[in-house]
Structures are given as structure tokens and as C-alpha cells.
Enzyme design. Structure first.
Site, PDB file in Angstrom:
ATOM      1  N   TYR A  11      45.858  45.612  32.251  1.00  0.00           N
ATOM      2  CA  TYR A  11      45.929  47.046  32.004  1.00  0.00           C
ATOM      3  C   TYR A  11      46.049  47.265  30.495  1.00  0.00           C
ATOM      4  O   TYR A  11      46.595  46.421  29.768  1.00  0.00           O
ATOM      5  CB  TYR A  11      47.171  47.648  32.659  1.00  0.00           C
ATOM      6  CG  TYR A  11      47.033  48.021  34.118  1.00  0.00           C
ATOM      7  CD1 TYR A  11      45.975  48.799  34.573  1.00  0.00           C
ATOM      8  CD2 TYR A  11      48.010  47.644  35.033  1.00  0.00           C
ATOM      9  CE1 TYR A  11      45.881  49.169  35.909  1.00  0.00           C
ATOM     10  CE2 TYR A  11      47.928  48.014  36.369  1.00  0.00           C
ATOM     11  CZ  TYR A  11      46.861  48.783  36.799  1.00  0.00           C
ATOM     12  OH  TYR A  11      46.767  49.153  38.113  1.00  0.00           O
ATOM     13  N   GLU A  15      54.133  50.423  37.678  1.00  0.00           N
ATOM     14  CA  GLU A  15      55.595  50.524  37.581  1.00  0.00           C
ATOM     15  C   GLU A  15      56.014  50.630  36.111  1.00  0.00           C
ATOM     16  O   GLU A  15      57.029  50.106  35.693  1.00  0.00           O
ATOM     17  CB  GLU A  15      56.287  49.342  38.278  1.00  0.00           C
ATOM     18  CG  GLU A  15      56.171  49.356  39.770  1.00  0.00           C
ATOM     19  CD  GLU A  15      54.746  49.076  40.260  1.00  0.00           C
ATOM     20  OE1 GLU A  15      54.165  49.963  40.944  1.00  0.00           O
ATOM     21  OE2 GLU A  15      54.209  48.005  39.963  1.00  0.00           O
ATOM     22  N   ASN A  75      42.306  54.734  38.026  1.00  0.00           N
ATOM     23  CA  ASN A  75      43.079  53.742  38.782  1.00  0.00           C
ATOM     24  C   ASN A  75      43.629  54.363  40.065  1.00  0.00           C
ATOM     25  O   ASN A  75      44.421  55.309  39.993  1.00  0.00           O
ATOM     26  CB  ASN A  75      44.249  53.224  37.934  1.00  0.00           C
ATOM     27  CG  ASN A  75      44.987  52.086  38.604  1.00  0.00           C
ATOM     28  OD1 ASN A  75      44.407  51.036  38.900  1.00  0.00           O
ATOM     29  ND2 ASN A  75      46.270  52.271  38.866  1.00  0.00           N
ATOM     30  N   GLU A  76      43.189  53.853  41.204  1.00  0.00           N
ATOM     31  CA  GLU A  76      43.684  54.296  42.512  1.00  0.00           C
ATOM     32  C   GLU A  76      43.769  55.825  42.601  1.00  0.00           C
ATOM     33  O   GLU A  76      44.765  56.393  43.043  1.00  0.00           O
ATOM     34  CB  GLU A  76      45.070  53.686  42.797  1.00  0.00           C
ATOM     35  CG  GLU A  76      45.050  52.188  43.002  1.00  0.00           C
ATOM     36  CD  GLU A  76      46.399  51.621  43.429  1.00  0.00           C
ATOM     37  OE1 GLU A  76      46.416  50.617  44.146  1.00  0.00           O
ATOM     38  OE2 GLU A  76      47.436  52.205  43.052  1.00  0.00           O
ATOM     39  N   GLU A 136      43.364  44.259  43.569  1.00  0.00           N
ATOM     40  CA  GLU A 136      44.808  44.017  43.486  1.00  0.00           C
ATOM     41  C   GLU A 136      45.242  43.400  44.808  1.00  0.00           C
ATOM     42  O   GLU A 136      45.398  44.096  45.805  1.00  0.00           O
ATOM     43  CB  GLU A 136      45.604  45.315  43.241  1.00  0.00           C
ATOM     44  CG  GLU A 136      45.488  45.882  41.853  1.00  0.00           C
ATOM     45  CD  GLU A 136      46.424  47.063  41.640  1.00  0.00           C
ATOM     46  OE1 GLU A 136      47.405  47.202  42.417  1.00  0.00           O
ATOM     47  OE2 GLU A 136      46.175  47.849  40.707  1.00  0.00           O
ATOM     48  N   TYR A 148      58.284  40.300  40.148  1.00  0.00           N
ATOM     49  CA  TYR A 148      57.307  40.623  41.189  1.00  0.00           C
ATOM     50  C   TYR A 148      57.188  39.554  42.270  1.00  0.00           C
ATOM     51  O   TYR A 148      56.295  39.591  43.086  1.00  0.00           O
ATOM     52  CB  TYR A 148      55.924  40.878  40.555  1.00  0.00           C
ATOM     53  CG  TYR A 148      55.091  41.888  41.306  1.00  0.00           C
ATOM     54  CD1 TYR A 148      55.248  43.244  41.091  1.00  0.00           C
ATOM     55  CD2 TYR A 148      54.144  41.488  42.237  1.00  0.00           C
ATOM     56  CE1 TYR A 148      54.484  44.173  41.777  1.00  0.00           C
ATOM     57  CE2 TYR A 148      53.372  42.407  42.937  1.00  0.00           C
ATOM     58  CZ  TYR A 148      53.545  43.754  42.697  1.00  0.00           C
ATOM     59  OH  TYR A 148      52.785  44.673  43.386  1.00  0.00           O
TER      60      TYR A 148
END
Length: 778
Positions: free
Chosen positions: A78, A124, A182-183, A260, A326
Site C-alpha cells: 500500500y 487498519e 480499494n474494496e 488479499e 496479524y
């Protein structure tokens, strides 16, 4: 002289590989028949998602080499707009922000690069990567064709293009694909907006570079553009054929890619550390590779959201912890986990018969640091800041992105208890004449506090700390500070009286290292032991000496809530509630001899001590009460209630809609799970929506779980998972709990509802699927 020239040439050639490889011949990356084509040949993308701002720059190459040792051929990144343009018009692509250098290091190590430049990224990360200063224009429409928003987006993307366009594969660089937005399907439906982002990127990078967009299988058609590659996002354990079913119907000859594939999940303050089974992750990737499906493993290495960069989830307000471990194969500090070794073993099968690269050694050893005390202290209330008098203002109106605001006003005579009510973002502490009264915590959806009787002229002081801005859903327009009016209500002489103070003194104090140092320089004293309830909130400074440097984990279990700096580096947020109790401190930011640590504690510590340990503590909660929603007093009596719907859900994956037949009204939704599709299963629900009278989904922003007779707390499968906007998470009952199971959701206010949408778990066979049900609205 000749010998010296030969030696100089030899030295140059030894140092040249990175430069020589960066100047590779121009190439191509396109989509072919059911496959990607790299320079005209079939190519399966095996990408590792890593985020350069979450890794100290001296460790970049090591993390990339760790990804390559897993068998990956690409890194996916990103680009966080808000870390590159922290103030409008001031761009920074140096140091840890040098995204071009990160790409060059990837190419040096034989890796291709996929770039996801937003403008929105989620991740996040604070406000999903959008800059806070956009909110200085209060009526701005984010992620829409708002003229100012689009103007700033295009300026940012052009600045990124200046860094990265020379590094596209067409120019001999490693970048093979660029993502468009993005999404977006999780935010809205606006193909003209997505098209404008596409046109912006195409104008920067040229029509030859491949562009793609990612979304979930349930919503990708909302914004899918005909001329872009479509990829799916889903997590460990998902039914892979089901995830690609609709794409296969619409584009049978298109290559398939999971852009993803979630290896784990992110942690939030006040909840257990998230983990996902290695077996499920490895089996899913094995299945994709066996079917020629490309992927990006999100995350392969998560790293750390240093400083104030951790975001917050929504609905409600659920701020993320500093660690972005994560549960990834490469842990937060760059070491191989058991997941890593299982994945590496599987990936070796798909390496064209070649041996995988060796796993590199960690760049730093792990060290411990004996316990030491922070002996210098300065009161937070004495910190310098930008002052203002008049109407209430937010952080943004005070031209501050991150930090704290002090609000003070003079109270009238209120001879009885009263209730203070306000929208405070995010953690507020209330004082009257220096005496601590209580807190208002947005995480707990608190908006009010009882005040004692007060006399005219007493001072009300409210200290508001802002945490990470929401990074997902419509709530990303997340102002900080006191948002709206403060009201004080009381019953006086049998009359309800309300006061709305209009005249406030307010002071904005940012959370920078410079402010911490200045406060300590101007107001520091060493008499910490005499700090009162009022004054113990503030800046603490101490020092520790090292004979050798290395990575370590500083423990803050005895502290309250705030932020930490080590040798001027912003390490991240701390909060005693956990689950994270340590902060990862990279050895590359330490030094032999004397090292400085400053802790800003807005609550005050139990003991101002710190020590460094050799492993992190990411799963230790210190809560006032359990997160479970099993208070028997909140359980409704449904014996005489009439359900709005009864019946049987179908077995298998995918959304199902239950129409009530007529509109029902109520504030509380209760779903009673009478049985599961497979006997012995624990009941589970991934997502629920309600449809209003117009057939559109109702907002879930005000929703909260009121009651659940069974919730699995250790796996974070609590009731709020059915409305957290994430299809891969789910509410699940405890092992051995017997049916029927009851889940009750407070909708925030009375709603008119005509249908319920239900989504079971995304894994093969949809484990835990509800069979027989009763639905109530009351």
C-alpha cells in the site's frame, strides 16, 4: 596506478548489482487466457503483502528476503497518503517514506512489485490512509467526486507517480500492476468515481501498465469496470471455488487472483489477540496454486503501526493496537513462525523444481533490559498548545491532527446531581476544580457521566485524547475532540433543567516528540511520588544503558494509557486494558550507552517503571469486566412474544434473505438459533443486515450487542462480529453449549424492518450454519 584503477573498478562492480538490475530491459505484464502473462509467458503471482512504513528502513531488505525465502515472487504494498502528506502540500518521500527505494530493493532481490496507491487503503491504518486535514473542510465527501477531494487525490497520485513511474516494468522496473481504489464495494456503489480514479492512474502510468481492482465476491459487481482486471479478497479457510464462482461466470477466460488472502487478523484494544490456524492457511494456498490461481498473502509480514498510525474499526469505535503482527508467517519483529515453516514446505512444491532461497538471519539479536524507573515528570495540563476561547472546536478546527484537547468552562450553581452528555472522540476525563470525576470512553459507546452538585464559578475541565481515526466503512469521516454540544441536565425543583455552556477555553496539544521534550524542559520535576490524581497525568522520562544493541520488547503493564518515544522515535500507543502489553523496539533505533525513553500517560501509571523482555506480550487483558454479553438482566422474556419470522435456513455458503411478509417495528433484534445444519456444530453467524421499508440495508453504525447466551471469547467470536463489516469474522457459541442459542442486538432506536439478510461462515461447508430459527423484533 593501473593496480589502483583495477581495484576501484572491482569495487564498483561488486557494489553494482542493485543498480544494474534496476536498469533491466523493458518488459510486459498482461492478462491472457486464464493466466497472467509476464513477458508473454504464463505467470502465477505469488505475492507477499508488506508495508514499508511498518518496517524500520534498515530492516527492509531482510523482510523482503524473508518473503523470497517463502517462495514468493512479488511483494505487494500500500501507499499511505497520510504519511507522505501529513500537512497539505508538504510531501515526504524520504527515509522510511522512500517507497521508490523499497521497490528498488525488491527488484535487487529478484522480486516484482504490486502497488496499491489508494487513495483509500484501509489497512487498519489511521483514517484508511486519508489525511486528517481533509476534515478541515467539514462538508467534504470522502471517496466521492467531491471537487476538493478529487483535486487533492490527483495531486497526491501525481507525486507518487513521480517516484514510481520510472520503476514500472515497461521502464525496466519491478512494478507489474497498480490497484484502482480499494474494496470500494464495502463503501458504496459509484462507478463514475472509480472510473475517475482509474483515469487518473492511467494518465500517470500509461495505458500499458496493468490496472486492477479488488473487492469481495459478494460485492465486486457493484463497481467492477469492464476494462480492469477483477480480483477477490477473502481469508484463511474460505471456500475458494465459491469465492470465484461468480467471476468465472462473468469472465470465464480471465485469470483468477486472491488479492488479499488473510493469513490472520488484526487486534483491537480490549479484545483477545487474533490467530488463524496455519493448516487452513497453507491448505488454501496449496489449493489455489494447484488450480493456477494467483494470490497475495495479507499479511506475510505485518510489522508495527508505529506512533499514532493505528486506525480503528467500525461500526461503533474499536481502535487497533500498535502491533500489526496479524498472526502472519513472519512475525512483527521479522522472525519465522511455525506458520512460516509449514508454508515454506508447501511452497517448495511450486518453485519449478528449484531449491528455495535460504532463510536469512535476523539483522539484530534479541536483548533484555533490566527494570528501570522513569524519574523525571511534567504535568500534561502544563503542556504548551494552541489556545482558543469561544465555541467548542474539534481537533481539525484547531488545525491539529493528533493529540489531546483541554476544554474548560465555568459552571452555574447546580444544587443536585446532574448528567453531562457529549459526543467525545475518543477518551475523555472529567474534572471539577481539579478533582477527578470520571471518564467517558467511546470504545464502550459511553456518551454521558454523572456530576456531583456544584457551586457557581467552579471550573469544569474535560481532557479529550484522540485515538486512531476509523479506517473502514462510512464512518471514516471521524472528527476528533468534542463533536457537537456539551449538555448538563438536572432535576431542580421538580423541573428538568438543561445547560449548554457556550463559552469555552480550549487548548490543543499535539502528540509530537518535540512537544513532549518542550513540556519536560519547561515544567519537569522529579517529585513523581507526590503527584496527585489530578497531576499524575503527564510526561515521564527515563534512561537506560546498553552494552550491546538488539531488538527488544519494552513492557508497559504498570502504565495507564498513552504513547511512547525511544530516542526520538515514536513507538506507538499503550493501554493497560491490553491485549498488547509490550512495544516492539527495533535495535536499529537503539545505541550503545545511554538511551532515552519518554512516556506520555494520560491516565497515570501505577508504577513508573519499564523493562525490556525477549518476547512480546500480545494477549494479556486487564479489563474491568468480561467482554461477554451474558448479563441475565439483559435477557429478554420472549415466551409470550410473537416472532416476525420462523423457518429454516438453507445449507451452504452465501447470503440468504428472509422476508417478514409485513413490516415489523422494534429497537431490539433477537435471533433464536434452534438447531444447526450439522448436529453437534457450534452455532455461528458471519454477518446480519436488516432491510428497511424501502428494501435498502439499514445503517449498522448504532448497533451493539445487548445479550448472547453463549459467545466464544478466546477466539474473539463475540456477538459484535455479526455487524463488524467483515465477512470472514463470525459470532460463534462456546464448545458444548446446548441449543437453543439467543443473540440480541440493540439497533440504537426503533426501526421499521421488512427483511433480514443472513451470512453463514465462509469456509467450505459453512460450519456452524443455523438451520431452524425464530426472529423477533421488539
Amino acid at each position: 596506478m593501473k593496480l589502483l584503477k583495477h581495484l576501484a573498478l572491482a569495487a564498483l562492480l561488486m557494489a553494482a548489482p542493485a543498480t544494474m538490475q534496476a536498469a533491466s530491459k523493458p518488459g510486459t505484464f498482461t492478462t491472457g487466457d486464464k493466466t497472467f502473462l509476464l513477458n508473454g509467458k504464463p505467470f502465477i503471482v505469488k505475492a507477499a503483502e508488506v508495508h514499508y512504513p511498518r518496517i524500520p528502513r534498515p530492516y527492509w531488505e531482510h523482510r523482503i528476503q524473508m518473503c523470497k525465502a517463502l517462495g514468493m515472487n512479488t511483494v505487494c504494498i500500500y501507499v499511505f497518503w497520510n504519511i507522505h502528506e501529513q500537512q497539505e502540500g508538504q510531501f515526504d518521500f524520504t527515509g522510511n517514506n522512500d517507497v521508490a527505494e523499497f521497490c528498488r530493493i525488491a527488484q535487487k532481490n529478484g522480486m516484482y512489485v504490486i502497488v496499491r496507491p489508494g487513495p483509500y487503503v484501509c489497512a487498519e491504518w489511521e483514517m484508511g490512509g486519508l489525511p486528517w486535514w481533509l476534515l478541515k473542510k467539514k462538508d467534504i465527501k470522502l471517496r466521492e467526486r467531491d471537487p476538493y477531494f478529487m483535486e487533492r487525490v490527483k495531486i497526491f497520485e501525481e507525486k507518487v507517480g513521480e517516484q514510481l513511474k520510472p520503476l514500472t516494468i515497461q521502464n525496466g522496473g519491478p512494478i507489474i500492476m497498480i490497484q484502482v481504489e480499494n474494496e470500494y464495494g464495502s463503501y458504496g456503489e459509484d462507478k463514475p468515481y472509480v472510473s475517475e480514479i482509474r483515469d487518473c492512474l492511467r494518465g500517470i502510468y500509461g495505458k500499458e501498465l496493468s490496472l486492477f481492482q479488488c473487492d469481495w465476491s459478494s460485492n465486486f459487481e457493484k463497481n467492477g469496470l469492464d476494462d480492469l482486471t477483477w480480483t477477490m479478497n477473502f481469508g484463511t479457510g474460505a471456500n475458494i471455488d465459491q469465492q470465484f464462482r461468480r467471476l468465472g461466470e462473468l469472465r470465464p477466460n480471465a485469470p483468477k487472483m486472491c488479492s488479499e488472502f488473510w493469513s490472520g487478523w488484526f487486534d483491537k484494544w480490549g479484545a483477545r489477540h487474533e490467530t488463524r490456524p496455519a493448516k487452513d492457511m497453507v491448505e488454501g494456498m496449496d489449493e489455489m496454486l494447484s488450480k493456477g490461481i494467483s494470490f497475495s498473502l495479507y499479511m506475510t509480514h505485518g510489522g508495527t503501526s508505529f506512533g499514532h498510525w493505528a486506525g480503528a474499526n467500525s461500526p461503533g469505535f474499536a481502535p487497533d493496537v500498535t502491533s500489526y503482527d496479524y498472526d502472519a508467517p513472519i512475525n512483527e519483529y521479522g522472525h519465522a513462525t511455525p506458520k512460516f515453516w509449514e508454508l515454506r514446505k508447501m511452497m517448495a512444491k511450486y518453485n519449478d523444481g528449484k531449491k528455495l532461497p535460504a532463510v536469512p538471519k535476523a539483522p539484530m539479536p534479541i536483548i533484555t533490559i533490566p527494570k528501570f524507573e522513569l524519574k523525571t515528570f511534567a504535568e500534561l495540563l502544563l503542556a504548551p498548545g494552541k489556545e482558543d476561547r469561544g465555541a467548542l472546536k474539534t481537533f481539525e478546527e484547531m488545525d491539529m491532527g493528533w493529540g489531546m484537547m483541554l476544554y474548560s468552562t465555568t459552571l452555574p450553581d447546580i444544587p443536585t446531581q446532574s448528567v453531562l452528555t457529549a459526543e467525545m472522540h475518543d477518551f475523555a476525563q472529567v474534572f471539577i476544580n481539579g478533582e477527578y470525576i470520571g471518564k467517558v470512553d467511546r470504545v464502550k459507546n459511553e456518551k454521558s457521566l454523572t456530576l456531583p452538585p456544584v457551586k457557581k464559578g467552579q471550573k469544569l475541565l474535560i481532557l479529550v485524547e484522540g485515538m486512531g481515526r476509523i479506517n473502514f466503512g462510512r464512518a471514516i469521516k471521524d472528527f476528533k475532540g468534542i463533536v457537537g454540544d456539551v449538555t448538563i441536565s438536572a432535576e431542580v425543583d421538580n423541573n428538568e433543567v438543561t445547560w449548554k455552556p457556550r463559552e469555552w477555553w480550549q487548548c490543543a496539544t499535539d502528540d509530537s516528540y518535540e512537544t513532549a521534550v518542550n513540556t519536560l524542559r519547561l515544567t519537569a520535576n522529579s517529585n513523581i511520588n507526590k503527584a496527585t490524581e489530578y497531576t499524575k497525568r503527564g510526561y515521564y522520562r527515563g534512561y537506560f544503558n546498553l552494552k550491546k544493541v538488539g531488538d527488544t520488547f519494552l513492557n508497559f503493564e504498570t502504565w495507564g494509557k498513552g504513547q511512547v518515544w525511544v530516542n526520538g522515535h515514536a513507538m506507538g500507543r499503550i493501554w493497560s486494558i491490553g491485549p498488547q502489553q509490550t512495544l516492539y523496539v527495533p535495535g536499529c533505533w537503539l545505541k550503545k550507552g545511554k538511551n532515552e525513553i519518554i512516556v506520555l500517560d494520560v491516565v497515570g501509571p501505577k508504577e513508573a517503571v519499564v523493562w525490556g523482555q525477549d518476547k512480546p506480550e500480545l494477549n494479556k487483558l486487564q479489563l474491568e469486566k468480561s467482554n461477554k454479553h451474558n448479563n441475565i438482566g439483559d435477557k429478554p422474556d420472549l415466551n409470550s412474544a410473537t416472532p416476525v419470522a420462523t423457518g429454516t435456513f438453507k445449507a451452504g455458503n452465501g447470503w440468504q434473505t428472509i422476508n417478514f411478509g409485513k413490516t415489523a417495528k422494534g429497537r431490539y433484534l433477537a435471533i433464536e438459533c434452534l438447531s444447526t445444519q450439522k448436529n453437534g456444530d457450534r452455532a455461528a453467524i458471519a454477518e446480519l443486515y436488516l432491510q428497511g421499508q424501502d428494501g435498502k440495508r439499514l445503517s449498522r453504525e448504532p448497533w451493539k450487542t445487548k445479550y448472547a447466551n453463549s459467545e466464544e471469547e478466546n477466539g474473539n467470536h463475540l456477538g459484535d462480529k455479526v455487524f463488524d463489516l467483515q465477512e470472514s469474522t463470525y459470532w460463534q457459541t462456546e464448545k458444548g453449549a446446548s441449543a437453543p442459542h439467543l443473540l440480541v442486538i440493540d439497533l440504537g432506536s426503533e426501526q421499521s424492518v421488512k427483511a433480514l439478510e443472513y451470512l453463514p461462515r465462509a469456509e467450505q461447508g459453512a460450519p456452524g450454519s443455523v438451520k431452524n430459527y425464530k426472529i423477533y423484533l421488539y
